[in-house]
Design a protein around this motif. Structure first.
Motif, PDB file in Angstrom:
ATOM      1  N   UNK A  20       0.854  -0.873  -0.013  1.00  0.00           N
ATOM      2  CA  UNK A  20       0.169   0.018   0.003  1.00  0.00           C
ATOM      3  C   UNK A  20       0.870   1.288  -0.020  1.00  0.00           C
ATOM      4  N   UNK A  21       2.070   1.304   0.576  1.00  0.00           N
ATOM      5  CA  UNK A  21       2.799   2.377   0.674  1.00  0.00           C
ATOM      6  C   UNK A  21       3.496   2.468  -0.586  1.00  0.00           C
ATOM      7  N   UNK A  22       3.803   1.699  -1.278  1.00  0.00           N
ATOM      8  CA  UNK A  22       4.545   1.814  -2.797  1.00  0.00           C
ATOM      9  C   UNK A  22       3.312   2.558  -3.635  1.00  0.00           C
ATOM     10  N   UNK A  23       2.118   1.814  -3.769  1.00  0.00           N
ATOM     11  CA  UNK A  23       1.255   2.517  -4.553  1.00  0.00           C
ATOM     12  C   UNK A  23       0.583   3.821  -4.096  1.00  0.00           C
ATOM     13  N   UNK A  49      -3.549  -7.863 -13.375  1.00  0.00           N
ATOM     14  CA  UNK A  49      -4.453  -8.505 -13.761  1.00  0.00           C
ATOM     15  C   UNK A  49      -5.743  -7.782 -13.205  1.00  0.00           C
ATOM     16  N   UNK A  50      -6.742  -7.760 -14.261  1.00  0.00           N
ATOM     17  CA  UNK A  50      -7.979  -7.262 -13.959  1.00  0.00           C
ATOM     18  C   UNK A  50      -8.598  -7.732 -12.676  1.00  0.00           C
ATOM     19  N   UNK A  51      -8.904  -6.850 -11.747  1.00  0.00           N
ATOM     20  CA  UNK A  51     -10.041  -7.011 -10.498  1.00  0.00           C
ATOM     21  C   UNK A  51      -9.110  -7.588  -9.498  1.00  0.00           C
ATOM     22  N   UNK A  52      -7.725  -7.878  -9.456  1.00  0.00           N
ATOM     23  CA  UNK A  52      -6.837  -8.338  -8.459  1.00  0.00           C
ATOM     24  C   UNK A  52      -6.851  -7.223  -7.393  1.00  0.00           C
ATOM     25  N   UNK A  53      -6.688  -5.731  -8.154  1.00  0.00           N
ATOM     26  CA  UNK A  53      -6.266  -4.975  -7.083  1.00  0.00           C
ATOM     27  C   UNK A  53      -7.624  -4.711  -6.093  1.00  0.00           C
ATOM     28  N   UNK A  54      -9.013  -5.038  -6.576  1.00  0.00           N
ATOM     29  CA  UNK A  54      -9.998  -4.957  -6.068  1.00  0.00           C
ATOM     30  C   UNK A  54     -10.210  -5.961  -4.674  1.00  0.00           C
ATOM     31  N   UNK A  60      -7.738   1.441   6.743  1.00  0.00           N
ATOM     32  CA  UNK A  60      -7.373   2.788   6.723  1.00  0.00           C
ATOM     33  C   UNK A  60      -6.552   3.320   5.762  1.00  0.00           C
ATOM     34  N   UNK A  61      -6.380   2.421   4.556  1.00  0.00           N
ATOM     35  CA  UNK A  61      -5.591   2.595   3.271  1.00  0.00           C
ATOM     36  C   UNK A  61      -6.433   2.784   2.187  1.00  0.00           C
ATOM     37  N   UNK A  62      -5.896   3.847   1.325  1.00  0.00           N
ATOM     38  CA  UNK A  62      -6.885   4.159   0.189  1.00  0.00           C
ATOM     39  C   UNK A  62      -6.895   2.983  -0.903  1.00  0.00           C
ATOM     40  N   UNK A  63      -8.348   2.636  -1.209  1.00  0.00           N
ATOM     41  CA  UNK A  63      -8.411   1.603  -2.219  1.00  0.00           C
ATOM     42  C   UNK A  63      -7.456   1.303  -3.213  1.00  0.00           C
ATOM     43  N   UNK A  64      -6.893   0.307  -3.157  1.00  0.00           N
ATOM     44  CA  UNK A  64      -5.648  -0.046  -4.295  1.00  0.00           C
ATOM     45  C   UNK A  64      -6.394   0.168  -5.577  1.00  0.00           C
ATOM     46  N   UNK A  65      -7.368  -0.177  -6.088  1.00  0.00           N
ATOM     47  CA  UNK A  65      -7.753   0.169  -7.563  1.00  0.00           C
ATOM     48  C   UNK A  65      -7.796   1.659  -7.950  1.00  0.00           C
ATOM     49  N   UNK A  67      -5.899   3.843  -6.483  1.00  0.00           N
ATOM     50  CA  UNK A  67      -4.576   4.244  -6.723  1.00  0.00           C
ATOM     51  C   UNK A  67      -4.105   3.820  -8.037  1.00  0.00           C
ATOM     52  N   UNK A  68      -4.273   2.490  -8.392  1.00  0.00           N
ATOM     53  CA  UNK A  68      -3.678   1.970  -9.478  1.00  0.00           C
ATOM     54  C   UNK A  68      -4.271   2.690 -10.703  1.00  0.00           C
ATOM     55  N   UNK A  69      -5.536   3.029 -10.575  1.00  0.00           N
ATOM     56  CA  UNK A  69      -6.272   4.059 -11.846  1.00  0.00           C
ATOM     57  C   UNK A  69      -5.615   5.194 -12.000  1.00  0.00           C
ATOM     58  N   UNK A  70      -5.269   5.937 -10.763  1.00  0.00           N
ATOM     59  CA  UNK A  70      -4.687   7.248 -11.039  1.00  0.00           C
ATOM     60  C   UNK A  70      -3.169   7.058 -11.528  1.00  0.00           C
ATOM     61  N   UNK A  71      -2.396   6.080 -11.052  1.00  0.00           N
ATOM     62  CA  UNK A  71      -1.453   5.818 -11.629  1.00  0.00           C
ATOM     63  C   UNK A  71      -0.923   5.668 -13.249  1.00  0.00           C
TER      64      UNK A  71
END
Length: 120
Positions: A20-23, A49-54, A60-65, A67-71
């Motif tokens: 999570x820190x990296x993303x 892979x599609x769906x894996x971030x979800x 207490x962390x931002x949702x990985x999907x 973060x990935x989308x913004x990157x």
């Protein structure tokens, strides 16, 4: 001098805080106008892979999907060639915008002028 940040994330669900820190750092850097290249290696490879971030959860962390989308929208996401091969992941399997590349590309990115590199 242009600013570029290369982040190599090796952790996935096996080390959720590090992942999570990296993303999060990558997404904040993108939002700050920094050119970002995020490398998915080791267990983080699955997030190409599609769906894996979800499936990733960390309180207490931002949702990985998100973060990935913004990157992906303003930066670059690369899946390690060897990591992809070990997991049977091919280019057509990945989220749109993720490329597969190897060590030669990684080294050329981190050796460029004005680049800062982080490994999580």
């Amino acid at each position: 001098m242009s600013k570029k940040l290369v982040i190599k994330v090796t952790a996935g669900a096996d080390a959720p805080e590090r992942c999570s820190q990296a993303f999060t750092v990558a997404a904040v850097a993108v939002a700050s106008g920094v050119e970002v290249s995020l490398w998915l290696t080791g267990e983080s490879s699955w997030f190409a892979l599609p769906g894996r971030a979800a499936e990733f959860e960390l309180p207490h962390a931002a949702p990985l999907p998100d973060l990935l989308e913004s990157i992906l929208a303003a930066g670059r996401v690369t899946l390690c060639t060897q990591c992809a091969a070990r997991r049977g992941i091919e280019q057509q399997d990945t989220v749109e915008g993720v490329r597969i590349a190897g060590a030669q590309v990684f080294v050329s990115e981190i050796m460029a002028d004005g680049v800062q590199a982080l490994v999580y």
